[in-house]
Design a protein around this motif. Sequence first.
Motif, short mmCIF file in Angstrom:
data_model
loop_
_atom_site.label_atom_id
_atom_site.label_comp_id
_atom_site.label_asym_id
_atom_site.label_seq_id
_atom_site.Cartn_x
_atom_site.Cartn_y
_atom_site.Cartn_z
N LYS B 9 -15.97 -1.80 3.85
CA LYS B 9 -16.66 -0.71 3.14
C LYS B 9 -17.42 0.16 4.14
O LYS B 9 -18.50 0.66 3.86
CB LYS B 9 -17.60 -1.30 2.10
CG LYS B 9 -16.85 -2.08 1.00
CD LYS B 9 -17.81 -2.65 -0.01
CE LYS B 9 -17.19 -3.67 -0.94
NZ LYS B 9 -16.05 -3.24 -1.69
N ASN B 11 -18.43 3.30 6.13
CA ASN B 11 -18.30 4.75 5.90
C ASN B 11 -18.28 5.53 7.22
O ASN B 11 -18.44 6.74 7.22
CB ASN B 11 -19.37 5.25 4.93
CG ASN B 11 -20.76 4.89 5.38
OD1 ASN B 11 -20.99 4.77 6.60
ND2 ASN B 11 -21.68 4.68 4.47
N LYS B 12 -18.09 4.82 8.32
CA LYS B 12 -17.90 5.42 9.64
C LYS B 12 -19.10 6.23 10.13
O LYS B 12 -18.96 7.17 10.89
CB LYS B 12 -16.64 6.31 9.66
CG LYS B 12 -15.34 5.60 9.29
CD LYS B 12 -14.81 4.78 10.43
CE LYS B 12 -13.50 4.09 10.07
NZ LYS B 12 -13.63 2.95 9.17
N ARG B 34 -17.85 -0.14 14.00
CA ARG B 34 -17.08 0.95 13.39
C ARG B 34 -15.68 1.01 13.98
O ARG B 34 -14.69 1.13 13.26
CB ARG B 34 -17.81 2.28 13.60
CG ARG B 34 -16.99 3.49 13.16
CD ARG B 34 -17.76 4.79 13.19
NE ARG B 34 -17.98 5.32 14.52
CZ ARG B 34 -18.38 6.57 14.78
NH1 ARG B 34 -18.63 7.40 13.78
NH2 ARG B 34 -18.57 6.98 16.01
N GLY B 35 -15.60 0.95 15.30
CA GLY B 35 -14.30 1.04 15.97
C GLY B 35 -13.42 -0.15 15.65
O GLY B 35 -12.23 -0.01 15.38
N ALA B 38 -12.08 0.05 12.26
CA ALA B 38 -11.03 1.09 12.22
C ALA B 38 -9.72 0.54 12.78
O ALA B 38 -8.64 0.83 12.27
CB ALA B 38 -11.48 2.32 13.01
N LEU B 39 -9.82 -0.27 13.83
CA LEU B 39 -8.60 -0.85 14.42
C LEU B 39 -7.89 -1.76 13.41
O LEU B 39 -6.66 -1.76 13.31
CB LEU B 39 -8.93 -1.63 15.70
CG LEU B 39 -9.45 -0.81 16.89
CD1 LEU B 39 -9.77 -1.70 18.07
CD2 LEU B 39 -8.46 0.28 17.30
N GLU B 41 -8.06 -1.40 10.21
CA GLU B 41 -7.44 -0.47 9.25
C GLU B 41 -6.15 0.09 9.83
O GLU B 41 -5.15 0.23 9.11
CB GLU B 41 -8.41 0.69 8.94
CG GLU B 41 -9.59 0.27 8.08
CD GLU B 41 -10.67 1.36 7.95
OE1 GLU B 41 -11.49 1.23 7.05
OE2 GLU B 41 -10.69 2.30 8.78
N GLY B 42 -6.18 0.39 11.12
CA GLY B 42 -4.98 0.94 11.78
C GLY B 42 -3.80 -0.01 11.70
O GLY B 42 -2.66 0.42 11.48
N GLU B 45 -2.57 -0.19 8.09
CA GLU B 45 -1.81 1.01 7.72
C GLU B 45 -0.59 1.22 8.61
O GLU B 45 0.02 2.29 8.60
CB GLU B 45 -2.75 2.23 7.75
CG GLU B 45 -3.69 2.26 6.56
CD GLU B 45 -4.98 3.04 6.83
OE1 GLU B 45 -5.04 3.76 7.84
OE2 GLU B 45 -5.91 2.88 6.02
N GLU B 47 -0.27 1.81 11.66
CA GLU B 47 -0.35 2.82 12.72
C GLU B 47 -0.54 2.15 14.08
O GLU B 47 -0.31 2.76 15.12
CB GLU B 47 -1.50 3.78 12.44
CG GLU B 47 -1.20 4.68 11.24
CD GLU B 47 -2.42 5.48 10.81
OE1 GLU B 47 -3.22 5.85 11.68
OE2 GLU B 47 -2.55 5.74 9.61
N LEU B 48 -1.01 0.91 14.05
CA LEU B 48 -1.22 0.14 15.27
C LEU B 48 -0.60 -1.24 15.09
O LEU B 48 -0.38 -1.68 13.95
CB LEU B 48 -2.72 -0.02 15.56
CG LEU B 48 -3.53 1.26 15.81
CD1 LEU B 48 -5.02 0.95 15.81
CD2 LEU B 48 -3.14 1.92 17.14
N ASP B 52 -1.79 -4.20 19.95
CA ASP B 52 -2.62 -3.04 20.34
C ASP B 52 -4.11 -3.37 20.22
O ASP B 52 -4.92 -2.90 21.02
CB ASP B 52 -2.36 -1.84 19.40
CG ASP B 52 -1.01 -1.19 19.63
OD1 ASP B 52 -0.47 -1.32 20.73
OD2 ASP B 52 -0.51 -0.54 18.68
#
Lengths: 449, 374
Positions: B9, B11-12, B34-35, B38-39, B41-42, B45, B47-48, B52
């Motif tokens: 959750k 919000n960056k 945060r990073g 995000a990784l 999430e990547g 999704e 994308e990673l 990676d």
Amino acid sequence: MLSELKKLINPQRVLTEKSELYTYSYDATRLRHMPLAVVRPVRREEVVKTLKFASARGIPVVPRGSGTSLTGASVPVRGGIVLDFSLMNRIKEIDTKNSLVVVEPGVVYDELNKALAEKGFYFPSEPGSGKVCTVGGMAGTNATGIRAVKYGPTRDYVLAIEVVLASGKVLRLGSKARTTSSGYSIKNLFVGSEGTLGAFTELTLHIVPKPTHFSTARMTFNSIEDAANAVPSMIEQGIRPSVLEILDSAALQTIRSFSKVELPEAEAMLLLEIDGFCDDVETEVKKATEICKASGASRIEYSKNAVERDRLWEARKAAYPCLARRSPLLLSEDVTVPVSRLSELLREIRRISRKYRIRTATFGHAGEGVLHPNFLLRDKSELGMAKKAMKELFITAIRLEGTISGEHGIGFDKADLVGIEHRSSLPVMKGIKKLLDPGNIMNPDKVFR
Amino acid sequence: MKELLAEIKCNKCGFCRAVCPLFGLTRLDSYAARGKLALIEGVAEKELTMKDVAERLFQCTTCKACWTECPAGVEADAIIERARAKLVDAGVAPAPHRRMAKNAGDTYNPFGELPEKRAAWLPLGSTPNNKSAEVGYFAGCFASYRMQGVAKNTVRILQRAGVDFTILGSEEYCCGSPFLRTGQEETAKALIKHNIMEIKKRKIKTLIFSCAGCMLTFTRDYPAWAKKLHIDYDLKAVHISQFIDRLIRKGEIKLVKPINETVTYHDPCHIGRHLGIYEEPRNVLRAIHGLKLVEMEHSRENALCCGGGGGVRSAYKEIADALAKKRLEEAKKSGAKTLVSCCALCEYSFIEVNKGKGIKVKDLTDLVLEAMHP
């Protein structure tokens, strides 16, 4: 191509790994786009080299501080190179005799104030993201904060800048003098330009003595209109608050539900603080609260010491964290109007919220007319409706003789709407952009498109 | 990683950058919560890839500092641990972590030390050994093999206070913390099961810990694992600082000898931010006559991490050492001559970089035992 860039800049500070680039693809919005590379300069010459390299190839360049933008300003929406200023974070000079400081753009706001506090000085306005945001980012957006009602926005404190244009040309604008009547103020054009005209490499900032005395009052009201109307009454009667914050019933209810902060039942709350250097601050606060009483304040609490002050501040400090807990999909805006029109804006926020069936909770820096209506989305399916609601909100703020952004900037999110507010000056803005950045490589698609 | 998305959750806002010790070293978002989120999430999704993101996700001490600043209250450390389990499944965990797991399989401790030497620290002639008792002492791997003085002190204090207690001896296995923190759940599971059975065999109701990591694992993870393993579990975990604080208050130990020393206290993350144990160690220090306790710039909830936790010390020693050095510098600035803590891992991390120079590093039990003399 990137190998050429790595020949110009220390390759350890040119990031090209996919996972690293991914962490430069976002800011505090939902917007995401991957950059091609990230350069982490440590001195001006590296910024110059990067911009010359990018200019020659037509590669977009996005300057970035801490990536805390609420408008997508630091997202590389067209890819290209992100210039991460985190390592250009030296405080070069603290000159208390001339009340100024010379810094690199990557200095974090709170870290600057920590250094200044040792000398009894302060760089004011206190943005909500002060613990992490950089002064470069603050100048880029002309940020304000909780104390801007007294101290004004960042622009008022920028005495001089060193900025690198897209071509790599370095401009030094302004001086250490507090005032100047010499020529056009090109420096002020760069402040608030969100990296679309150039990249800061040095800032000379005016600083002020750190106040020693604070007097605080928390007032609750049975109607939000009464609370809002108390604000212009205070200003009209010569009150000069250093903090004057408003919270609506939805924000108060959220704080009650998501924290242990004790709050009286109320429709609205004002938090007032006056700072200074002697006990007069208490007399001033008493005078201000009398005005609020006449405007309908139902309960008034005063701080008698630092512990009491902290207690009165609790609810305001808890507002954003509690809203973030209530709705992880939170969109925070910063519409701003003259303080006499605050109650109208609050009424309109409620109407728009009902019309589009989007929950909102509002708080803001009432003393300078900045409101943060927070759109609390249940899930992504409400995003489309929220965008429509926001557009109506922005048009409303302009109608009320205000602006679509009081402190966050335009970034990417509001770039389509800037023409509504700046109907006559938008062509001028575009002309300036063309003059300074003919290849449109500096943070493209931001501020306007 | 997809199932972790609902828990992220974030919000960056990036507020975690203000306190993340690894971000402080590197100023790279990929090290901050945060990073890292995000990784994850990547990967979710697509994308990673797992490969990676593996290195960054293992470069977290699970100190929980990010949680203190997170407006949304995201417990990134817990999400990162779950992501690590997936990285382990994908075969991209760091080699030193895999070695630790192999050691645990062979010798029941991450160091690969001989299990029969686990209780070699026991003072001769004092064997509270493998008998049954309501109170037990769990030394943990660091106090058993690397910081034996801490274990010896603890036993002496308990004996002098007249506490009837037992230990697991060579049947004490690693608590499982290094493996839970690094996503190696299968390794942890076997260790946890064994320890629970040994504790039950000795009818222990209250277990005392020298190490913040063991304390956290027994407090937070053991009840959940016992449930998963369908084992009845009714054990009270108590940190040695809490136990000594209680003994002093009840008058069961007397701190008679003054110690004229200025000390500062380092809050171990795993009992501090994770469990909220801030006051008890300080109460003990304040009870020692002549001792002056000064606070560092960052203490209690804001304490800086020693750098040793979350598998960072074993896989990325240079990061762990840099963080330990930073904390020692802060301790020196406080004006203290001695840095005191009550976690064998934290102290080991400090001693390793301190190399006997600069500030002294002591365990809480060192001072308590000294103050109990004659």
